[in-house]
Design an enzyme around this catalytic site. Structure first.
Site, PDB file in Angstrom:
ATOM      1  N   SER A 223      10.798  36.291  52.916  1.00  0.00           N
ATOM      2  CA  SER A 223      11.204  35.786  53.740  1.00  0.00           C
ATOM      3  C   SER A 223      10.135  36.090  54.701  1.00  0.00           C
ATOM      4  O   SER A 223       9.052  36.024  54.165  1.00  0.00           O
ATOM      5  CB  SER A 223      12.733  36.934  54.099  1.00  0.00           C
ATOM      6  OG  SER A 223      13.207  36.271  55.711  1.00  0.00           O
TER       7      SER A 223
ATOM      8  N   ASP B  35      18.190  26.767  51.860  1.00  0.00           N
ATOM      9  CA  ASP B  35      18.264  28.199  52.564  1.00  0.00           C
ATOM     10  C   ASP B  35      17.497  27.750  53.608  1.00  0.00           C
ATOM     11  O   ASP B  35      17.637  27.382  54.621  1.00  0.00           O
ATOM     12  CB  ASP B  35      16.469  27.943  52.353  1.00  0.00           C
ATOM     13  CG  ASP B  35      15.856  29.533  52.283  1.00  0.00           C
ATOM     14  OD1 ASP B  35      16.431  30.031  53.667  1.00  0.00           O
ATOM     15  OD2 ASP B  35      14.919  30.196  52.239  1.00  0.00           O
TER      16      ASP B  35
ATOM     17  N   HIS C  39      19.131  32.119  50.185  1.00  0.00           N
ATOM     18  CA  HIS C  39      18.241  32.998  50.865  1.00  0.00           C
ATOM     19  C   HIS C  39      17.305  33.214  50.019  1.00  0.00           C
ATOM     20  O   HIS C  39      17.657  34.072  49.606  1.00  0.00           O
ATOM     21  CB  HIS C  39      18.289  33.535  52.240  1.00  0.00           C
ATOM     22  CG  HIS C  39      16.880  34.327  53.189  1.00  0.00           C
ATOM     23  ND1 HIS C  39      16.209  33.467  53.668  1.00  0.00           N
ATOM     24  CD2 HIS C  39      16.382  34.908  53.191  1.00  0.00           C
ATOM     25  CE1 HIS C  39      14.840  33.759  54.105  1.00  0.00           C
ATOM     26  NE2 HIS C  39      14.741  34.868  54.144  1.00  0.00           N
TER      27      HIS C  39
END
Length: 530
Positions: free
Chosen positions: A251, A470, A500
């Protein structure tokens, strides 16, 4: 949903991770560096010192007092109200310059955690992790992530290492407001204002938040940006004794990894970026990406439940309109308002395994007129425990994001985005459109750049992993990151799936990443896991 994503790929398991605090690290200046430990015997005897502010060519050299540090690894202390990680985890602190333009000036402590490689005879070095946020505590997350996602293969030959980036938790952590102030704001401030009075309150709260950061954390606030965190990583690499940085970023950790590759291309070792932040996006572009990504995930969830995605979206949007007019009661005695309801819907979309929680929460709200489950999901996302204490991840997240980002959209500009964003997502669009203005409104520190820079000519291959479903960092960002890193550097691996982050979720991705880290096997650019 604001910023990047709470604790990166672990957001879907935040209930598992909430409250883990392995205590180590110290704040700004004042404590001597312990150099008792020596570099591991298998590490290179010497490695080049990191450099600073615009990159290696124009940065003042760091003093030997910093580059010659040897971390003093000790059993991690238990945090207040929690327990220390078990097993072989050890914590230490490394000193770094507060301001890399003044490397002989004040320093801050960066908190580290490590589990040594089991097979010392075949040890490859250290592997540094960042799990996202920005604002996620690597010291807290790594032990749980190692258990949840089984890093055993990686730990066989790598020391697993993570850290609290500057401005986060034990690394001179930014603090902006007290628990009561946070509770009041979440209860009273409408994050999708519909009237002039609500809009004024929204913008005032954003400005008050920034002013609180300046009062409580003003010394570090100008220095918590991603480029400085990347320079810290290079100093960490040096003091750990590694010639090159082996890195696993998730991320926001992909943005940090791309920034490191840009600043230190010759020091890039085996690097994986999973759940990738679009390096071409400014704040409005990032909000647009997330409106697209969360709407896509919501529609996939609805289809998985046998529902028409457009009709289901309209039904949820109408539910939010009703909650905006009249908040729902909960078992705790607190009310669920529209802003908290949106957050509660966001939370389980991070992981397909959490979709059943969303079903139960929506059923309770729609059929029973109660918001207990949605509020519990929102509290988990917001870092609130049962006693009403909030963690400071959102404080660090905003401070880092605003230190990075030069654009400062106004309320009028956010308002102008509403038609487009409502079309992108009737459920999440208004929230994200307004967020572009509220996030860094009247922020006391100027932003560094319009969007991240990730070009890394001369770096080794970097594996970029994007998941098609995602929600927080949509798949398109992975393609753009691979392109931005440059020809021969960015290697794209596509995971056809939901959620994610994909390591530990997709067997194909996990085996490909393990083979790259352990054996140096670079997959063909454009490979797909399904």
């Amino acid at each position: 949903m604001v910023g990047h994503a709470r604790t990166g790929a672990l957001a879907g398991t935040a209930l598992l991770l909430t409250g883990l605090l392995a205590g180590c690290g110290d704040g700004v200046d004042g404590k001597p560096v312990d150099r008792a430990d020596r570099a591991p015997a298998s590490a290179p005897a010497h490695s080049s010192a990191p450099t600073a502010p615009g990159g290696p060519s124009d940065a003042p050299a760091l003093p030997a007092a910093l580059t010659s540090q040897r971390p003093s690894w000790k059993r991690c202390a238990a945090p207040e109200g929690g327990r220390a990680p078990g097993g072989d985890w050890r914590c230490a602190t490394v000193r770094v310059p507060l301001d890399y333009a003044k490397p002989d000036g004040d320093t801050i402590g960066i908190a580290l955690i490590r589990k040594e490689a089991r097979d010392r005879g075949r040890r490859l070095g250290s592997m540094l992790f960042n799990f996202g946020g920005p604002g996620g505590s690597g010291v807290s997350i790594l032990p749980r992530a190692a258990e949840a996602y089984s890093y055993d293969k990686l730990n066989s030959r790598y020391d697993l290492v993570s850290f609290d980036p500057r401005g986060v938790a034990r690394s001179a952590g930014v603090v902006c407001r007290a628990d009561k102030e946070q509770e009041r704001a979440l209860r009273e401030v409408d994050l999708t204002p519909d009237t002039a009075a609500e809009e004024a309150a929204f913008m005032k709260d954003a400005a008050d938040f920034g002013a609180g950061c300046a009062r409580r954390s003003g010394k570090v606030l100008p220095h918590v940006g991603t480029s400085n965190a990347a320079r810290d990583m290079d100093l960490i690499r040096t003091v750990l004794g590694d010639e090159k940085l082996t890195y696993f970023g998730v991320s926001y950790g992909t943005e940090l990894g791309g920034t490191y590759a840009h600043l230190f291309p010759s020091k890039v070792g085996r690097t994986v970026l999973d759940a990738v932040v679009d390096p071409t996006a400014d704040p409005v572009g990032h909000a647009r990406n997330q409106a697209t990504g969360f709407q896509r995930a919501l529609e996939n969830y609805l289809k998985d439940r046998g529902q028409d995605p457009k009709a289901g979206t309209r039904r949820i949007a109408r539910l939010l309109e009703r909650i905006d007019r009249k908040p729902l009661p909960t078992d705790s005695g607190r009310e669920l308002n529209e802003s908290l309801a949106v957050t509660g819907i966001v939370m389980p979309l991070y992981s397909k395994s959490s979709w059943p929680y969303l079903t139960r929460a929506l059923d309770e709200a729609e059929k029973n007129g109660r918001g207990t489950l949605l509020l519990q999901l929102a509290d988990s996302y917001n870092g609130r425990d049962e006693k009403g204490h909030y963690d400071t991840e959102s404080h660090a997240q905003r401070a880092i994001s605003c230190a990075d980002s030069r654009p400062r959209p106004t309320a009028a500009e956010a308002r102008a985005l509403l038609p487009e964003f409502r079309k992108l997502s009737p459920v999440f669009g208004p929230f994200l459109a307004w967020d572009t203005a509220g996030w860094c409104a009247q922020w006391p520190v100027a932003g560094e750049r319009d969007h991240p820079e990730a070009s890394a000519p001369g770096a080794g291959p970097i594996l970029v992993v994007g998941t098609t479903g995602d929600p927080a960092t949509p798949y398109e960002g992975a393609r753009r990151m691979a392109d931005a890193l440059g020809k021969g550097v960015g290697v794209l691996l596509t995971n056809k799936g939901e959620g994610h982050g994909s390591y530990g979720e997709s067997a194909c991705v996990t085996s490909t990443v393990d083979a790259y880290f352990l054996d140096g096997k670079v997959p063909e650019d454009g490979r797909t896991c399904s």
